[in-house]
Design a protein around this motif. Structure first.
Motif, PDB file in Angstrom:
ATOM      1  N   VAL A 163     -17.512   2.499 -42.489  1.00  0.00           N
ATOM      2  CA  VAL A 163     -17.588   3.277 -43.722  1.00  0.00           C
ATOM      3  C   VAL A 163     -16.138   3.572 -44.098  1.00  0.00           C
ATOM      4  CG1 VAL A 163     -18.440   5.365 -44.827  1.00  0.00           C
ATOM      5  CG2 VAL A 163     -19.783   4.287 -43.015  1.00  0.00           C
ATOM      6  N   PHE A 189     -19.594   0.472 -47.460  1.00  0.00           N
ATOM      7  CA  PHE A 189     -20.132   0.116 -46.148  1.00  0.00           C
ATOM      8  C   PHE A 189     -19.904  -1.386 -45.912  1.00  0.00           C
ATOM      9  CE2 PHE A 189     -22.490   3.783 -47.625  1.00  0.00           C
ATOM     10  CZ  PHE A 189     -22.456   4.614 -46.522  1.00  0.00           C
ATOM     11  N   GLN A 220     -17.507   5.627 -51.154  1.00  0.00           N
ATOM     12  CA  GLN A 220     -17.507   5.109 -49.795  1.00  0.00           C
ATOM     13  C   GLN A 220     -18.133   3.713 -49.810  1.00  0.00           C
ATOM     14  OE1 GLN A 220     -19.747   7.925 -47.521  1.00  0.00           O
ATOM     15  NE2 GLN A 220     -18.111   9.433 -47.466  1.00  0.00           N
TER      16      GLN A 220
END
Length: 167
Positions: free
Chosen positions: A127, A118, A116
């Motif tokens: 995200v 950010f 993931q």
């Protein structure tokens, strides 16, 4: 006879002096200068005469002559005329480009299979994973250790965002 000869010479010299003095006194400078210039041209020996002394500049130029004027036996040729036309510049069409990436890399979380990322745009935090679309404008294509590959969807142009060094 000597007295008669002396009287004739005196009369001759007096009349000559009066004639020499009279044009300058009664008729002005121009005729005197022209008379002197005419006498200078008639002599075979070259003499220097200042034609413009005492005359304004324009009058001195007006009285000068061209000693060797140009002569043409044929008629002068007519030159072609040139007409100026405004140059019409074709507008250069600049291909549209994608704007700069509005995102800043904040961090990543997870392992290789489920990574993931950010991203921050102003106050919003996103995200995203590989293949996700952000606000119908950008798509995250590939995530590597040093950069993110995004595609600007309206123009289908790829862009990269540096994420720093590998973890």
């Amino acid at each position: 006879m000597n007295i008669q000869r002396a009287v004739m010479w005196a009369g001759f010299l007096g009349l000559s002096g009066a004639l020499a003095w009279a044009p300058g006194h009664w008729f002005g400078q121009e005729e005197t200068v022209q008379t002197i210039a005419g006498q200078a041209r008639s002599h075979a020996a070259p003499t220097v005469v200042d034609v413009g002394a005492g005359l304004p500049r324009d009058e001195a130029i007006k009285h000068s002559r061209d000693l060797f004027p140009s002569q043409q036996w044929t008629a002068p040729q007519t030159l072609a005329t040139v007409t100026e036309q405004p140059v019409v510049a074709t507008p250069v069409v600049v291909a549209p480009t994608a704007p700069e990436l509005p995102f800043q890399f904040v961090g990543r979380l997870g392992d290789r299979d489920d990574l993931q990322v950010f991203l921050q745009n102003g106050e919003k935090l996103y995200v995203v994973r590989q293949g996700d679309v952000i606000e119908d404008t950008y798509r995250l294509d590939r995530v590597s250790a040093t950069e993110l590959s995004l595609v600007y969807l309206p123009l289908h142009q790829p862009q990269t965002l540096s994420v720093g060094s590998a973890p």
